[in-house]
Design an enzyme around this catalytic site. Structure first.
Site, PDB file in Angstrom:
ATOM      1  N   TYR A   1     -27.417  -3.106 -51.328  1.00 23.86           N
ATOM      2  CA  TYR A   1     -27.040  -3.767 -52.575  1.00 23.86           C
ATOM      3  C   TYR A   1     -25.611  -3.444 -52.965  1.00 23.86           C
ATOM      4  O   TYR A   1     -24.975  -2.555 -52.387  1.00 23.86           O
ATOM      5  CB  TYR A   1     -28.017  -3.374 -53.703  1.00 23.86           C
TER       6      TYR A   1
ATOM      7  N   LYS B   1     -24.971   1.861 -48.812  1.00 15.74           N
ATOM      8  CA  LYS B   1     -25.498   1.606 -50.161  1.00 15.74           C
ATOM      9  C   LYS B   1     -26.830   0.878 -50.032  1.00 15.74           C
ATOM     10  O   LYS B   1     -26.904  -0.345 -50.143  1.00 15.74           O
ATOM     11  CB  LYS B   1     -24.476   0.803 -50.980  1.00 15.74           C
TER      12      LYS B   1
ATOM     13  N   GLU C   1     -21.699  14.365 -54.678  1.00 14.84           N
ATOM     14  CA  GLU C   1     -21.375  13.304 -55.646  1.00 14.84           C
ATOM     15  C   GLU C   1     -22.461  13.312 -56.714  1.00 14.84           C
ATOM     16  O   GLU C   1     -23.301  14.208 -56.721  1.00 14.84           O
ATOM     17  CB  GLU C   1     -21.298  11.949 -54.942  1.00 14.84           C
TER      18      GLU C   1
ATOM     19  N   LEU D   1     -21.321   8.177 -50.909  1.00 13.97           N
ATOM     20  CA  LEU D   1     -21.003   6.756 -50.907  1.00 13.97           C
ATOM     21  C   LEU D   1     -19.499   6.609 -51.128  1.00 13.97           C
ATOM     22  O   LEU D   1     -18.946   7.212 -52.061  1.00 13.97           O
ATOM     23  CB  LEU D   1     -21.752   6.040 -52.029  1.00 13.97           C
TER      24      LEU D   1
END
Lengths: 286, 286
Positions: free
Chosen positions: B31, B149, B181, B205
């Site tokens: 996505y 992702k 993250e 990511l």
């Protein structure tokens, strides 16, 4: 086929979930697959206990009243509705955190979990078991809670696909140099006369068939040690086999193109499969 | 609101996918979330490039013709259809491997991927930015391909929920002692006058806003080093901030209940946010 979705039985083609279902948006759900023989569920209690553990670990609150007895009844209803009272069948059950506007954090506590269940005919892989399966080794890229049976299955999907693309039946996953399990199976090796398998840690799914096989090995006098197998020790294995609800005990005769032991299904796998098959619900016909 | 599902615009309530969609059964999809201001997409090209990378990494073949221009047009159509030509909005796009009988390995190559897209109004979190966010540290339990992702987001969901349950806004993930993250953000720290963030490896990511912020820091003369921050070094940070498409630059003023630096939003985050806001599409009204 008729399936169960949120309290209703509907035709499979009409079983639809909102795009806002957290199963679709986040893989935010858990599942189980249970075997049935001639309408009798096999080891259902252990599956429902593991389901409760997965729900607890993912902090999904199941619908009120969906206890083991209700799950048994639901599975039975799906078998009956779909003409699966005779022969081999599989019951699939998935519970997601429900449909709600998309947020990473949990939706409001009033959000109704999605419950989906289906049953279908199943052909045990007897021919493959007779000749033995093949496997590749593959990096275990999964998360640190493989002990929960969730639908976050993309790493399993990719590993299995890589096996199939290589002409093999399963991917034997390797994390930090150690065999953990297969992409949808547990892995056992016979090394120096001892049955070895990865301990039930956060890095493997505590397979129902795995547990039964460990118990049966004890009964058959086969020494078992729950100790990870380093991938290089696979070369010393005289036997390798997979266990799962759909595979029962499945000998692996080739890994990465090299024969395992004699290159034929081995005696320990054979004895364990026979003992497992004996425990299955009695058949009315074969 | 009207959403896009497999070539059609439908009311959101009517946007339904089969239970056999691999998004629902395996989290087998990817996505993107793209920002729009007054009908103009922000950094869409970078988002579509990352989408292509996620599709490639998950080996999902997108529908023919769904290139950057087609994605731009689709996003634009959703903004227009839903009265989002003015103000702030978000466009969500998800592509799964499609609906097919359940197998871990890929379905037949003829299986049509599922394409779902929606647009909705968005309120930038200006008030939170002014006072500063709070975070908890949390084990990073995710898989080894966080650079893709995907909708295998359960570990992110659990981490974010644990943050919310602790009264915080975000979970700062820690793997092997290093900050990777946030559960849905990238993390930057100012330590000894230098901006530090985890390098773009398989463990984070590659955030679009992260990349832009690194570029802007260079332009502003702020030294940047892509080097992981050990969790204990967070105590030495004079500033900490999150970046994401929905957060832009979000200062974090408390971690695990302890103030970061002065306990107030800091100057580096402030300058970077101002520079970022300047790059956003021009507003017709504020």
């Amino acid at each position: 086929m008729r399936v169960f979705l949120n309290g209703e039985l509907v035709e499979r083609e009409q079983a639809l979930v909102p795009v806002d279902d957290r199963g679709f948006l986040f893989g935010d759900g858990v599942y189980e697959v249970v075997r049935a023989v001639d309408g009798s569920l096999y080891e259902a209690e252990r599956h429902w206990r593991r389901l409760a553990r997965s729900l607890d670990g993912t902090e999904i609150t199941p619908p009120a009243g969906l206890d083991a007895a209700a799950l048994d009844a639901l599975a039975q209803q799906l078998l009956d509705e779909n003409g699966l009272a005779a022969g081999d069948a599989l019951v699939y059950l998935q519970i997601t955190r429900g449909a709600a506007p998309r947020t990473h954090h949990f939706p409001p506590a009033t959000t109704r979990p999605t419950v989906f269940a289906s049953a279908g005919p199943f052909s045990p892989p007897h021919a493959l078991r007779a000749r033995g399966a093949s496997a590749i080794t593959h990096p275990d890229l999964r998360w640190a809670r493989c002990d929960l049976k969730t639908v976050n299955l993309l790493p399993n999907v990719l590993a299995k696909q890589h096996a199939v693309a290589a002409g093999a039946d399963e991917a034997v996953l390797v994390r930090d140099g150690m065999v953990t399990e297969g992409s949808s199976t547990n892995v056992f090796a016979v090394i120096a006369g001892e049955l070895r398998t990865h301990p039930a840690s956060n890095h493997i799914l505590p397979g129902v068939t795995r547990d039964v096989v460990i118990e049966l090995a004890g009964q058959l006098g086969v020494p078992v040690r729950e100790l990870p197998v380093p991938v290089e020790e696979l070369r010393e294995a005289t036997e390798l086999f997979l266990t799962s609800t759909t595979n029962d005990v499945m000998p692996v005769v080739r890994v990465d193109g090299r024969p395992v032991g004699s290159g034929e299904p081995g005696p320990v796998a054979g004895r364990l499969y026979a003992a497992l098959a004996e425990r299955m619900p009695a058949r009315t016909a074969v």
